[in-house]
Design an enzyme around this catalytic site. Sequence first.
Site, PDB file in Angstrom:
ATOM      1  N   THR A   1       1.226  -1.862  -0.076  1.00 22.23           N
ATOM      2  CA  THR A   1      -0.004   0.344  -0.072  1.00 22.23           C
ATOM      3  C   THR A   1       0.763   1.222  -0.208  1.00 22.23           C
ATOM      4  O   THR A   1       0.692   2.637  -0.448  1.00 22.23           O
ATOM      5  CB  THR A   1      -0.811   0.182   1.214  1.00 22.23           C
ATOM      6  N   THR A   2       1.710   0.918   0.981  1.00 22.73           N
ATOM      7  CA  THR A   2       2.357   2.197   0.645  1.00 22.73           C
ATOM      8  C   THR A   2       3.570   2.532   0.179  1.00 22.73           C
ATOM      9  O   THR A   2       4.249   3.703  -0.384  1.00 22.73           O
ATOM     10  CB  THR A   2       3.648   2.109   2.301  1.00 22.73           C
TER      11      THR A   2
ATOM     12  N   TYR B   1     -12.638  -4.549  -3.125  1.00 23.45           N
ATOM     13  CA  TYR B   1     -13.695  -3.993  -4.312  1.00 23.45           C
ATOM     14  C   TYR B   1     -14.610  -5.141  -3.887  1.00 23.45           C
ATOM     15  O   TYR B   1     -16.508  -5.018  -3.845  1.00 23.45           O
ATOM     16  CB  TYR B   1     -14.041  -3.280  -5.171  1.00 23.45           C
TER      17      TYR B   1
ATOM     18  N   TYR C   1      -3.252 -10.520   4.212  1.00 20.71           N
ATOM     19  CA  TYR C   1      -2.929  -8.661   4.873  1.00 20.71           C
ATOM     20  C   TYR C   1      -4.416  -8.520   5.452  1.00 20.71           C
ATOM     21  O   TYR C   1      -4.636  -8.057   3.731  1.00 20.71           O
ATOM     22  CB  TYR C   1      -2.680  -7.625   3.660  1.00 20.71           C
TER      23      TYR C   1
ATOM     24  N   ARG D   1      -8.638  -0.137   3.562  1.00 19.12           N
ATOM     25  CA  ARG D   1      -9.104  -0.434   3.047  1.00 19.12           C
ATOM     26  C   ARG D   1      -9.216  -1.178   2.419  1.00 19.12           C
ATOM     27  O   ARG D   1      -9.484  -0.781   1.080  1.00 19.12           O
ATOM     28  CB  ARG D   1      -7.297   0.369   2.651  1.00 19.12           C
TER      29      ARG D   1
ATOM     30  N   LYS E   1      -0.574  -9.751   8.364  1.00 17.42           N
ATOM     31  CA  LYS E   1       0.264  -7.882   8.957  1.00 17.42           C
ATOM     32  C   LYS E   1      -1.329  -8.312   8.963  1.00 17.42           C
ATOM     33  O   LYS E   1      -2.591  -8.227   8.600  1.00 17.42           O
ATOM     34  CB  LYS E   1       0.295  -7.685   7.483  1.00 17.42           C
TER      35      LYS E   1
ATOM     36  N   ILE F   1       4.853  -4.711   9.932  1.00 25.99           N
ATOM     37  CA  ILE F   1       5.137  -3.927   8.344  1.00 25.99           C
ATOM     38  C   ILE F   1       5.177  -2.561   9.196  1.00 25.99           C
ATOM     39  O   ILE F   1       4.248  -2.428   8.764  1.00 25.99           O
ATOM     40  CB  ILE F   1       4.451  -5.074   7.581  1.00 25.99           C
TER      41      ILE F   1
END
Length: 294
Positions: free
Chosen positions: A46-47, A109, A135, A140, A164, A206
């Site tokens: 994501t980052t 989604y 994850y 999100r 995570k 993480i």
Amino acid sequence: MAVFKGAGVAIVTPFQENGDVDYGKFAELVEFQVKNGTDAIIVCGTTGEASTLTHEEHLDVIRYCVEKVAGRVPVVAGTGSNCTQTAVYLSQEAEKSGVDALLLVTPYYNKATQKGLYQHFKAVADAVKIPAILYNVPSRTGCNILPETVVKLCSEVENIVGVKEASGNISQVMKLMALADGKVDLYSGNDDQIVPLLALGGKGVISVLSNVAPKETHEICSKFFEGDLEGSRTLQLKALELCEALFCEVNPIPVKKALNLMGMGAGALRMPLSEMDEGNVPKLEKAMKNFGLL
């Protein structure tokens, strides 16, 4: 054996002014991390703005990261997708590039059922031989992996080794670890909850914070594992203001701004992300100064 133990950085992807990946700056960021004690590098998460990289860019960044790290610390590649076939493709290509493990985000989604999540993650993991870390970040993705599903996957799929956990729900994490029976490697996905998750049996974090403070984030974990709980807790609490500032806007907007303020050249963001609101910059600068980064 866990993929890594300690603080892994969810590294940003630097961009040039024209929007291209800035591989020179990326190499500098990798060196900064390794020299300051980071325990693993998680690339294209994501980052790392993976959602706006083309498949070709995504895989090129992973390959470049593996090359520059050169085996000094584990490299974990984000290869998740809301399309199972795409996740399989990216995961297989990342495996060929020599990564140590995969990070597989919950399909976003689509909002799959728990049965669908199980089938999705199993299909991706079965397509490769390297370890995979799930994850869970429902804020999100709009989809939560329940503890029972995580434990089922880690128990029944040989190379799914952990999760995570970024739900922020400590009660859910407690239930997960109560059910885990030693079969789930837990990593915190929230920098303000490293110590609480380590206390529940976590292997590390993480981290977004590690982008700007790799040494201190590593030490939160290392002090805990060495039995210096007071030292670990003190560092965690000291970092709280900075953690809050790094998430005052959607990640990775603030952390890229922070790196740029440090002269690290993280560059711009790709749309639909936008530059940090000027009204939030003083808050970030204050937190960075209080933490000793400026």
